[in-house]
Design a protein around this motif. Structure first.
Motif, short mmCIF file in Angstrom:
data_model
loop_
_atom_site.label_atom_id
_atom_site.label_comp_id
_atom_site.label_asym_id
_atom_site.label_seq_id
_atom_site.Cartn_x
_atom_site.Cartn_y
_atom_site.Cartn_z
N GLN A 557 33.49 -21.24 -18.65
CA GLN A 557 32.27 -22.03 -18.52
C GLN A 557 32.13 -23.09 -19.60
O GLN A 557 31.18 -23.88 -19.58
N ILE A 560 32.03 -26.50 -18.23
CA ILE A 560 30.81 -26.75 -17.45
C ILE A 560 29.64 -26.95 -18.41
O ILE A 560 28.77 -27.80 -18.18
N ASP A 596 37.83 -28.22 -12.49
CA ASP A 596 38.74 -27.72 -11.46
C ASP A 596 38.97 -28.85 -10.46
O ASP A 596 38.19 -29.02 -9.52
N VAL A 601 33.72 -28.44 -4.80
CA VAL A 601 32.42 -28.61 -5.43
C VAL A 601 32.49 -29.58 -6.61
O VAL A 601 31.64 -30.45 -6.77
N TRP A 602 33.56 -29.46 -7.40
CA TRP A 602 33.67 -30.36 -8.56
C TRP A 602 34.10 -31.75 -8.13
O TRP A 602 33.74 -32.74 -8.77
N LEU A 624 22.94 -29.17 -9.82
CA LEU A 624 24.14 -28.56 -9.23
C LEU A 624 25.01 -27.93 -10.31
O LEU A 624 25.50 -26.80 -10.16
N VAL A 625 25.22 -28.67 -11.38
CA VAL A 625 26.08 -28.16 -12.46
C VAL A 625 25.44 -26.94 -13.10
O VAL A 625 26.11 -25.94 -13.40
N GLY A 627 23.51 -24.82 -11.68
CA GLY A 627 23.69 -23.71 -10.75
C GLY A 627 25.09 -23.10 -10.87
O GLY A 627 25.25 -21.87 -10.85
N GLN A 628 26.08 -23.95 -10.98
CA GLN A 628 27.45 -23.45 -11.15
C GLN A 628 27.59 -22.68 -12.46
O GLN A 628 28.28 -21.67 -12.54
N LEU A 629 26.93 -23.19 -13.48
CA LEU A 629 27.02 -22.53 -14.79
C LEU A 629 26.35 -21.16 -14.76
O LEU A 629 26.89 -20.17 -15.26
N ALA A 631 25.92 -19.27 -12.23
CA ALA A 631 26.68 -18.33 -11.39
C ALA A 631 27.84 -17.70 -12.16
O ALA A 631 28.27 -16.60 -11.83
N GLY A 632 28.33 -18.39 -13.17
CA GLY A 632 29.50 -17.86 -13.87
C GLY A 632 29.18 -17.19 -15.18
O GLY A 632 30.11 -16.83 -15.92
#
Lengths: 655, 572
Positions: A557, A560, A596, A601-602, A624-625, A627-629, A631-632
């Motif tokens: 992460q 991100i 990635d 998504v990226w 969006l970013v 949310g990705q962060l 999630a991980g």
């Protein structure tokens, strides 16, 4: 004052012209103010030129002033008279004439002037200044000016600003449009796929090994990640291209590259698909194999190795069985073959190892895949054979494998001088993989690598209990160590150096088998202690050691997080009127792709960032970013949920 | 005439020397004080309107917000009524006409780490919004990063939600929740402060002998930068495998070097080790993670007074649910207790497999999943992730020597902040019947570096000090509390547009009203009537009229007139 002028002054047409002129002047002023405000709003909303507010205001005032200069003729008495004539054509230019004679009384006699003035007054009696220049002609420019000024002010709402920015973008073309970039993707020849031509692509998908060519404007260059490349580029791994001019990067393009690997064929033996222990070598066995590939198969065959001998004195004879291959499609094949054991002249204790080998159309050995290996063994004098019964895996199998590696190493050593470096590297890599597999089998049976920290920790008991005094196990450990050296030498393409440890590994295995053929089976049983060896050492000799823990790798992460930090900062700057320029957006988009480059998504986030023209887009991408962060990252366990000391004391008491 | 004038002047002079006292019996004035919510409270504006209306009704009968000791305090909305003496308190709640939502609470955890998930708890109250949908948007530095929605099913419903954010870097983040509801006039907003640090959680792993559970948990932590792991694994009595800065034995443990202690191979712990562990948990407030590999030894069980654990061995591994994590284990120690971190369904009932037990200032977590490490590869890194998450939370809960907290860490310039400083038990010294505390100082430093001392007072319990300070100026402030050898700093942020959640102080104000003989009323007119009805009684007022400097005017005037007459008469 001349009398004719006095006559005009007191006439109604004079008052009308004066009133119309005044209204014309206000209308003109309103239009010029509107023009100035429009220019100011345009400069503000487009966010270009990096001008300060005062500079923008100066430009707007200058524009308004120029408009005043350009329109100054319309608010004159002559202009007013013309406006009256346009409104009331029945005047037949008498108003214009009267006004002109008023300005140039020398052009006519006083009587004529008086007469014309009277006629003009008569003709324009019904005309009102409000009708010639209606009030809304004045009010509308002023109202629009106020609206424009409000929209350009920093207090205007964000949606309105965004809307204006959108309109501005629609009206005003982008300052630096991306040039035409053509990308040609040529798949590897064996795929027989046609080349694909892409124009200004937002991403490239290519099969592994494809050649990617760029057709660029002069003085443009391509880099792949941080490395500048010279097209054509061979697609090996996913990443991203940056296509940019040599001089500046204002119109640069980010193009993600997704490389799809050409998967090796999937091969398996479908019949009999089990090891067999037979009473003698008179049987004929039907073998079937199937293979599939993502693109297409080139060959499918069933190979065998006849193994005769015992201990470490094995003899290997390799061959290929004639097989009938049925092609359901280019990518799904099935092979049927018959293994006639009498033809192999197998004696008691001998065996045949068989496997299916498939290859796709890739050149070299990269596209070769092998099925699981099965044994057919002829029962020895000490074995009871039941036809068709699965044969349990024996240690000999692994010993044979190690012996096979020695044989292969010897063969490679002989051919080494005649091979190219590339071919040698490929074969060595294959052999190293085999050695790794054999070594892995032994490590697996021992329960882990002895050099492994946790294994060592766990074995500390065994050391004390004398379990490792079991010499068979010690020999296997030695064999594993030798196998490691073999692997290292092969990897270094030093085949000569690999042979001695490979032979030593075979010898160690043979010693181990000599001690206890079923050694590994006994590992699960607690070792019997040798009381005579107990307490014979000096405990004081045991010393500790300091374990060095390496720096942990950066978490996935981390990239991100960096991106989110940059985006949050950019949103703040954008909101303050400093929207990132194209170059900065490209840098941020690159950050997203680095996370990635193959992930959709990226790729999408990167695309949105580089195309972001307003704060709202940057905000959306930030969400969006984030949310990705989220999630991980690690969720909270709740054990530290805030509680009052009273509740805590109560719970403790109740316990 | 001249004599009369002289006489009058002399009388004034004599009276001035004598200074006679006059006593008057009058009706005592009705002093009234208004208490309002702070400007950052959403109810501040309606409270101001109510105060104006009430002031108009009381202006003839009362002295409002004067210097006199108030006889009545009118607390509007969620005003703070602390610090009142004998005045009656009248609570006047602020009612918001529906449809509307009110944010009752919006808070971030006190300690967070960069890169770690922060769950911001938000509570909202809906009035007149049945069937409508509210959207709760989390804004961080102006960007909407997370949105959740709630559909109201009942009037007067309270909804507790959770908004999530991961601080990308260490620093201070202003978070705002914006609640927009269909049909509501305006969105409700509230602010909170997130302070993210990048200091790793300090962990000490101790094994009296090598043990599998500790080994794999330690490895999971060592591979993550969130942790700074030191370890000691004794392989024999004189030898040990160590990493990082570790004590030779637990009895030499420096409790301040670690936030979390992981101990395995419990059967090899000595009594002195247990005492050291107890000190770490009980007084230091750390978290002790016990990872046995077999049934708990009786000595450990009795020393820490653990609930009974049953050893359960199963052929196929059982699924152990720990929040969102799913572990597996076939050798378990199961307990029947409510303080469960992870539970397992076994023999038809749910039992605790990992137990968290409060002890003193800290807590002990006992892992009953003895062989979960065997199945660490079965479910997508759940084993490592669970222990990392647990140890992070445990580490963040470990108190520093000085803990500093404020009632509001984000507020408007000029507002006051209540400061609470708690000394850890290790910093208190007991001498006989008395507790001795070290000298504690606190200061508030603004962005320009200007420091302002915070006066501290003893709190309700030993080791707690409280203070109150006005925060002036914009931007980030640092509130620092210090004792000799240690200090703790927390951020306080001031911005002009800060909006607080509406602290639900209605119950407190209602209790205060009842306790002081006041009342709770929703109608301002009713409050005005009740205030006017307060019997103020009579008071005797003593005055000294001759002390007024105005007497100088007639005194000088008389003498001047007398002198003028005298001069006109030709006299000297």
């Amino acid at each position: 004052m001349r009398p004719e002028r006095a006559v005009f002054r007191v006439s109604s047409v004079s008052r009308l012209i004066l009133a119309v002129r005044r209204r014309l002047w206000w209308r003109q002023f309103g239009v010029c103010a509107l023009l100035g405000a429009s220019v100011f709003l345009l400069l503000t909303a487009s966010g270009t030129l990096f001008l300060a507010g005062i500079a923008r205001a100066a430009i707007a005032i200058a524009a308004g002033g120029m408009a005043v200069a350009a329109l100054r003729g319309s608010a004159t008495p002559a202009g007013a008279a013309a406006a009256i004539e346009r409104f009331e054509p029945s005047c037949r230019n008498v108003v214009i004439t009267a006004e002109e004679l008023h300005r140039h009384p020398e052009r006519a006699s006083a009587r004529v002037i008086e007469r014309v003035t009277r006629a003009a007054s008569e003709a324009s009696r019904e005309v009102r200044a409000q009708s010639v220049v209606p009030a809304h002609h004045i009010a509308v420019p002023f109202g629009a000016t106020v609206v424009m000024a409000a929209l350009a002010s920093p207090y205007v709402s964000t949606p309105a600003k965004s809307a204006i920015a959108a309109i501005t973008r629609a009206v005003v073309p982008a300052p630096a449009a991306a040039p035409l970039i053509t990308v040609v993707v040529e798949s590897p020849a064996y795929t027989h796929r046609p080349a694909i031509t892409l124009t200004n692509p937002d991403r490239i998908e290519a099969l592994e090994g494809s050649r990617i060519r760029f057709e660029l404007p002069p003085d443009w260059r391509v880099r792949f990640g941080n490395h500048e490349v010279t097209p054509p580029v061979l697609a090996r791994a996913s990443g991203y291209f940056v296509v940019e001019p040599q001089s500046h990067t204002s119109a640069s393009m980010l193009i993600p590259l997704t490389v799809q690997p050409d998967r090796s064929p999937s091969v398996r033996i479908t019949a009999p698909a089990k090891d067999l222990l037979l009473a003698d070598g008179s049987a004929t066995i039907r073998l079937s194999a199937s293979a599939s590939d993502d693109l297409g198969l080139d060959t499918l065959e069933i190979r065998y190795t006849r193994v005769s001998g015992s201990g470490e004195h094995f003899e290997f004879v390799e061959g290929t069985l004639p097989a009938a291959v049925r092609r359901r499609s280019t990518s799904e094949w099935q092979a049927d073959a018959t293994l006639a054991l009498p033809a192999l002249r197998l004696g008691p204790g001998d065996s045949v190892v068989y496997r299916a080998v498939a290859r796709d159309e890739r050149p070299g050995r990269a596209g070769t895949a092998t099925s699981e290996t099965y044994f057919i063994e002829i029962a020895g004098p000490w074995q009871i054979a039941l036809a068709g019964v699965d044969m349990p895996p024996e240690l000999d199998r692994y010993a044979m494998s190690q012996q096979m590696i020695v044989v292969k190493l010897e063969r490679l050593r002989k051919r080494e001088s005649t091979m190219t470096r590339e071919t040698l590297r490929e074969e060595a890599a294959s052999l190293a993989a085999e050695q790794r597999t054999v070594r892995g089998n032994f490590i697996f049976l021992l329960g882990g690598h002895v050099e492994d920290e946790e294994e060592e920790a766990a074995q500390s008991h065994e050391i004390q209990e004398g379990r490792l005094e079991n010499t068979a196990r010690r020999d296997i450990n030695a064999a594993i160590s030798q196998m490691t050296r073999v692997e290292q030498s092969i990897t270094a393409l030093d085949i000569g150096a690999a042979l001695p440890p490979a032979r030593a590994a075979v010898e160690a295995l043979q010693r181990a088998f000599g001690h206890s053929r079923y050694l590994l089976r006994s590992l699960a049983v607690r070792a019997r202690l040798d009381p005579s060896r107990r307490l014979t050492g000096d405990l004081a000799d045991a010393t500790g050691w300091r374990r060095t823990v390496g720096e942990p790798p950066p978490p996935p992460q981390a990239a991100i997080r960096s991106l989110l930090a940059v985006l949050l900062e950019s949103v703040q700057l954008s909101r303050a009127g400093q929207h990132p320029d194209a170059r900065r957006l490209l840098e941020i988009g690159e950050l997203a792709l680095k996370i990635d480059p193959a992930a959709a998504v990226w790729q999408g986030i990167s695309r949105e960032i580089t195309a972001a023209r307003d704060t709202a887009t940057l905000e959306r991408v930030s969400a969006l970013v984030s949310g990705q962060l989220v999630a991980g990252t690690l969720p909270r366990t709740g054990i530290t949920a805030s509680e009052s000391p009273l509740e805590r004391a109560f719970r403790t008491e109740r316990r | 005439m001249r004599s009369a004038l002289r006489l009058a002047a002399v009388v004034i002079a004599v009276a001035g020397v004598v200074d006679p006292a006059l006593v008057r019996r009058t009706r005592a004035p009705l002093a009234v004080e208004f208490r309002l919510p702070p400007p950052s409270d959403p109810h501040h504006a309606p409270a101001l309107a109510l105060r104006t209306e009430l002031s108009r009704q009381l202006t003839q009968d009362a002295v409002i917000d004067g210097s006199l000791t108030p006889r009545a305090v009118i607390a509007i909305g969620n005003a703070d009524v602390s610090g009142q003496g004998s005045a009656r308190i009248f609570a006047l709640p602020v009612t918001v006409p529906g449809p509307a939502t009110t944010i009752l609470a919006f808070s971030a955890p006190g300690r967070t780490m960069a890169g770690q998930r922060v769950d911001l708890a938000v509570s909202i109250f809906g009035s007149g919004v049945v069937g409508r949908t509210s959207s709760l948007a989390l804004e961080v530095r102006g960007s909407v990063l997370h949105t959740i929605q709630h559909t109201w099913r009942a009037d007067g419903e309270r909804f507790d939600g959770r908004l999530t954010f991961v601080p990308p870097t260490a620093g201070v983040y202003r978070a705002r929740v914006r609640v927009s509801t269909d049909g509501a006039r305006a969105p409700s907003v509230a602010d909170a402060l997130i302070a993210a640090s990048d200091a790793p959680v300090r962990v000490l792993a101790y094994e009296p002998r090598p043990s599998w559970p500790v080994t794999f948990v330690r490895r999971a932590l060592e591979s993550d930068r969130l942790f700074q792991v030191a370890s000691t694994a004794r392989t024999s009595r004189p030898s040990a495998t160590v990493s990082g800065e570790t004590p030779k034995s637990l009895s030499e443990l420096d409790v301040d070097r670690s936030d979390v202690l992981i101990v395995g191979a419990l059967d090899d712990l000595r009594p002195r080790d247990l005492e050291a562990l107890d000190r770490f948990v009980n007084r230091r407030g750390g978290t002790l993670l016990l990872l046995p590999d077999k049934q708990l030894p009786a000595a450990v069980q009795q020393y820490f007074d653990f609930p009974p654990f049953d050893e359960v061995l199963v052929e196929k591994p059982l699924r152990v649910q720990a929040g969102v994590f799913s572990l597996q284990a076939s050798e378990l120690l199961l307990a029947s207790t409510e303080q469960s971190v992870a539970s397992v369904r076994q023999a038809g009932r749910t039992r605790a497999a990992i137990v968290a037990i409060d002890r003193g200032e800290g807590r002990i977590i006992v892992s009953g999943v003895l062989d979960a490490w065997r199945y660490r590869a079965t479910s997508a890194d759940a084993f490592a992730s669970f222990w990392r998450a647990l140890v992070v939370d445990a580490g963040l809960a470990a108190p520093a020597k000085l803990q500093v907290s404020v009632d509001r860490s984000i507020l408007r310039p000029g507002e006051e902040v209540n400061v609470s400083i708690t000394l850890r038990a290790t910093e208190l010294d007991r001498r006989g019947d008395q507790w001795v505390m070290p000298a504690v100082s606190a200061s508030l430093v603004d962005a320009a570096g200007n420091a302002q001392s915070v006066r501290l007072w003893p709190g309700a319990r030993v080791g707690v000090l409280t203070g109150r300070s006005k925060v002036v100026g914009h931007g980030a402030h640092a509130l620092t509390a210090s004792i000799k050898g240690a200090s703790t700093t927390i951020p306080v942020l001031t911005e002009e547009d800060v909006v607080q959640a509406v602290a639900d102080g209605s119950a407190a104000n209602a209790y205060a009203a009842l306790a002081t003989g006041g009342a709770v009323a929703t109608d301002p007119a009713e409050v005005a009537r009740l205030v006017k009805d307060i019997e103020t009684g009579f008071e005797e007022r003593t005055s000294h009229p001759m002390r007024s400097w105005w007497w100088m005017l007639p005194f000088i005037g008389l003498l001047c007139v007398e002198w003028t007459i005298r001069r006109r008469s030709g006299l000297k």
